[in-house]
Design a protein around this motif. Structure first.
Motif, PDB file in Angstrom:
ATOM      1  N   ARG A 133       0.827  -1.207   0.000  1.00 17.48           N
ATOM      2  CA  ARG A 133       0.000   0.000   0.000  1.00 17.48           C
ATOM      3  C   ARG A 133       0.867   1.264   0.000  1.00 17.48           C
ATOM      4  N   ARG A 134       1.899   1.254   0.831  1.00 17.67           N
ATOM      5  CA  ARG A 134       2.780   2.424   0.879  1.00 17.67           C
ATOM      6  C   ARG A 134       3.540   2.594  -0.432  1.00 17.67           C
ATOM      7  N   ILE A 135       4.028   1.496  -0.969  1.00 19.72           N
ATOM      8  CA  ILE A 135       4.799   1.541  -2.208  1.00 19.72           C
ATOM      9  C   ILE A 135       3.951   2.088  -3.347  1.00 19.72           C
ATOM     10  N   LEU A 136       2.704   1.651  -3.442  1.00 17.82           N
ATOM     11  CA  LEU A 136       1.835   2.141  -4.507  1.00 17.82           C
ATOM     12  C   LEU A 136       1.580   3.641  -4.374  1.00 17.82           C
ATOM     13  N   ARG A 137       1.440   4.122  -3.141  1.00 21.64           N
ATOM     14  CA  ARG A 137       1.225   5.564  -2.948  1.00 21.64           C
ATOM     15  C   ARG A 137       2.430   6.373  -3.445  1.00 21.64           C
ATOM     16  N   VAL A 138       3.614   5.901  -3.116  1.00 23.34           N
ATOM     17  CA  VAL A 138       4.826   6.613  -3.542  1.00 23.34           C
ATOM     18  C   VAL A 138       4.989   6.542  -5.051  1.00 23.34           C
ATOM     19  N   LEU A 139       4.737   5.376  -5.627  1.00 20.11           N
ATOM     20  CA  LEU A 139       4.854   5.232  -7.076  1.00 20.11           C
ATOM     21  C   LEU A 139       3.844   6.112  -7.806  1.00 20.11           C
ATOM     22  N   VAL A 140       2.640   6.216  -7.266  1.00 22.56           N
ATOM     23  CA  VAL A 140       1.628   7.074  -7.879  1.00 22.56           C
ATOM     24  C   VAL A 140       2.116   8.524  -7.901  1.00 22.56           C
ATOM     25  N   ALA A 141       2.663   8.992  -6.810  1.00 21.16           N
ATOM     26  CA  ALA A 141       3.171  10.369  -6.751  1.00 21.16           C
ATOM     27  C   ALA A 141       4.282  10.598  -7.772  1.00 21.16           C
ATOM     28  N   SER A 142       5.212   9.673  -7.859  1.00 25.15           N
ATOM     29  CA  SER A 142       6.327   9.843  -8.791  1.00 25.15           C
ATOM     30  C   SER A 142       5.860   9.741 -10.240  1.00 25.15           C
ATOM     31  N   GLN A 143       4.870   8.903 -10.513  1.00 21.86           N
ATOM     32  CA  GLN A 143       4.379   8.746 -11.875  1.00 21.86           C
ATOM     33  C   GLN A 143       3.608   9.973 -12.355  1.00 21.86           C
ATOM     34  N   ILE A 144       2.922  10.650 -11.462  1.00 16.66           N
ATOM     35  CA  ILE A 144       2.252  11.893 -11.846  1.00 16.66           C
ATOM     36  C   ILE A 144       3.283  12.900 -12.347  1.00 16.66           C
ATOM     37  N   LEU A 145       4.379  13.011 -11.617  1.00 23.18           N
ATOM     38  CA  LEU A 145       5.445  13.926 -12.012  1.00 23.18           C
ATOM     39  C   LEU A 145       6.119  13.486 -13.308  1.00 23.18           C
ATOM     40  N   SER A 146       6.483  12.208 -13.374  1.00 22.23           N
ATOM     41  CA  SER A 146       7.203  11.732 -14.560  1.00 22.23           C
ATOM     42  C   SER A 146       6.322  11.752 -15.800  1.00 22.23           C
ATOM     43  N   GLY A 147       5.007  11.590 -15.626  1.00 24.33           N
ATOM     44  CA  GLY A 147       4.104  11.668 -16.769  1.00 24.33           C
ATOM     45  C   GLY A 147       4.155  13.028 -17.431  1.00 24.33           C
TER      46      GLY A 147
END
Length: 430
Positions: A30-44
């Protein structure tokens, strides 16, 4: 009695003494997905902003359409090298350092593109675009991090969660291309290089988020759980049969082929659409809108796609990707050059077909590759995907210069149908 959890799942820790060094996989996921979501918004945002104007910048600097596909080829070729590096770093040290390093290189490449535009140096532009490709590779590699700790029955959903996060930045990036160009001019930077200001900042922030917040590392946690599970198995249970091993090899080939074909077709048609529109009088705002819808269709359907892949199977959705790409190619070829609406619909179908192929292909790969070699194999698969993208980007300009955009679009759609016999051949070999 607790149940034995297969490696890389969110199940409970197997029977045996309490192991304080084995983290709770579900909580970590759950924590990993939250962090990945944040980074993917930026990288997108970083990915989409550069894609929108890369071909136009090269066309403006070189004064020819025939080489307008070269930027796409270069940053996808750069992503191939980056995929190897990110995969090997992840294999050796975990997902966190691998992904953070990849995004940092993407930021460095963005700075190089801006410098090349200011100096009017095509050579530096091409070198910088090659480095910029690291951001593209890392953006794709992040999906694997989402699947490391996912339950096998929900792996496609985990992949889709990471992918859909790219939508927010991916849609916003192209739509700020024109304002960023105006802002760049106030700084003495050429208009078309403006979106790379956004790319550089977005990639740098994504690298920072991952470096600081991606803890615990999903791949390292998955290995810890797998090691604990291995100790609880009998020798008989741990010995794989020859049949499944062959199936795993076939799965790797099929998953890679699905993603290679979808990437080839998508990049070829996407790269030349802004050039096609520009040559017929459309401005940056119009092409930015079309690419934004395309990027949205690449990522926004991911939650639905993930559920469909988990429910109906990997190969059925892979076949659907080929048919969707065919429809996209036909529509793009038939659309009048002055119809922004039809071109937008064609590019949306193109993005959807890519999404179906990427989610189903990623699930196939993750299902069939053991943890011991997972990151390295995934990196090599993404190298093949990047090479396919480079081929599509480089050839697209040549095809359009020689035969026109409709021929490129139709040829790409037909090529996507090769997914169907590949699925049939893999099924018959089992």
């Amino acid at each position: 009695m607790t149940s034995t959890a297969p490696a890389g799942t969110t199940g409970s820790i197997p029977d045996g003494p309490h192991r304080p060094d084995v983290p709770d996989a579900a909580q970590a996921q759950r924590r990993i997905l939250r962090v990945l979501v944040a980074s993917q918004i930026l990288s997108g945002a970083g990915l989409a902003a550069g894609v929108t104007v890369g071909a136009l910048l090269a066309q403006d600097m070189l004064g020819t359409t025939s080489l307008a596909g070269l930027p796409s080829a270069l940053f996808t070729a750069g992503s191939a090298l980056a995929a190897i590096a990110v995969g090997r770093i992840s294999q050796a040290r975990g997902r966190r350092p691998g992904l953070a390093a990849g995004y940092f290189m993407g930021a460095l490449g963005s700075a190089g593109v801006i410098t090349a535009a200011v100096l009017d140096s095509p050579v530096l532009l091409f070198l910088a675009l090659f480095v910029y490709g690291a951001g593209t590779a890392t953006n794709l590699q992040a999906r694997y991090a989402g699947a490391d700790l996912a339950d096998p029955a929900h792996r496609a959903r985990a992949v889709s969660t990471v992918l859909v996060a790219t939508t927010l930045g991916g849609v916003a990036g192209p739509n700020v291309a024109a304002p960023m160009g105006d802002f760049a001019e106030t700084l003495g930077i050429p208009n078309l290089a403006g979106p790379f200001l956004l790319s550089g900042a977005a990639y740098a922030l994504a690298a920072l988020v991952l470096a600081v917040r991606l803890r615990p590392d999903p791949l390292l946690v998955a290995r810890t759980i797998a090691a604990a599970a291995e100790q609880s198995r009998t020798v008989a249970d741990a010995t794989p049969a020859a049949g499944p091993a062959r199936e795993r090899r076939g799965g790797v080939v099929l998953g890679a082929l699905v993603m290679i074909l979808t990437q080839l077709v998508m990049v070829a048609i996407m790269t030349m659409t802004p050039v096609h529109m520009h040559d017929h009088g459309h401005g940056t705002a119009a092409s930015g809108l079309v690419i934004a819808l395309h990027i949205g269709a690449m990522y926004l359907p991911s939650p639905v796609t993930g559920r469909l892949v988990d429910r109906y199977g990997r190969t059925k959705l892979a076949a659907a990707s080929g048919l969707t790409l065919l429809a996209a190619g036909i529509l793009a070829a038939a659309a009048p050059a002055d119809s922004v609406a039809l071109l937008a619909l064609a590019l949306a179908l193109l993005g959807l077909g890519w999404n179906l192929g990427l989610v189903s292909g990623t699930a196939i790969i993750t299902d069939t590759v053991p943890l011991a070699t997972r990151a390295k194999t995934q990196g090599m698969v993404d190298v093949s995907i990047a090479i396919a993208g480079a081929t599509g980007g480089l050839s697209s300009g040549l095809v359009v210069a020689a035969a026109g955009y409709p021929v490129l679009a139709l040829s790409g759609g037909i090529a996507a149908l090769a997914i169907l016999p590949a699925i049939a051949a893999t099924a018959s070999s089992r």
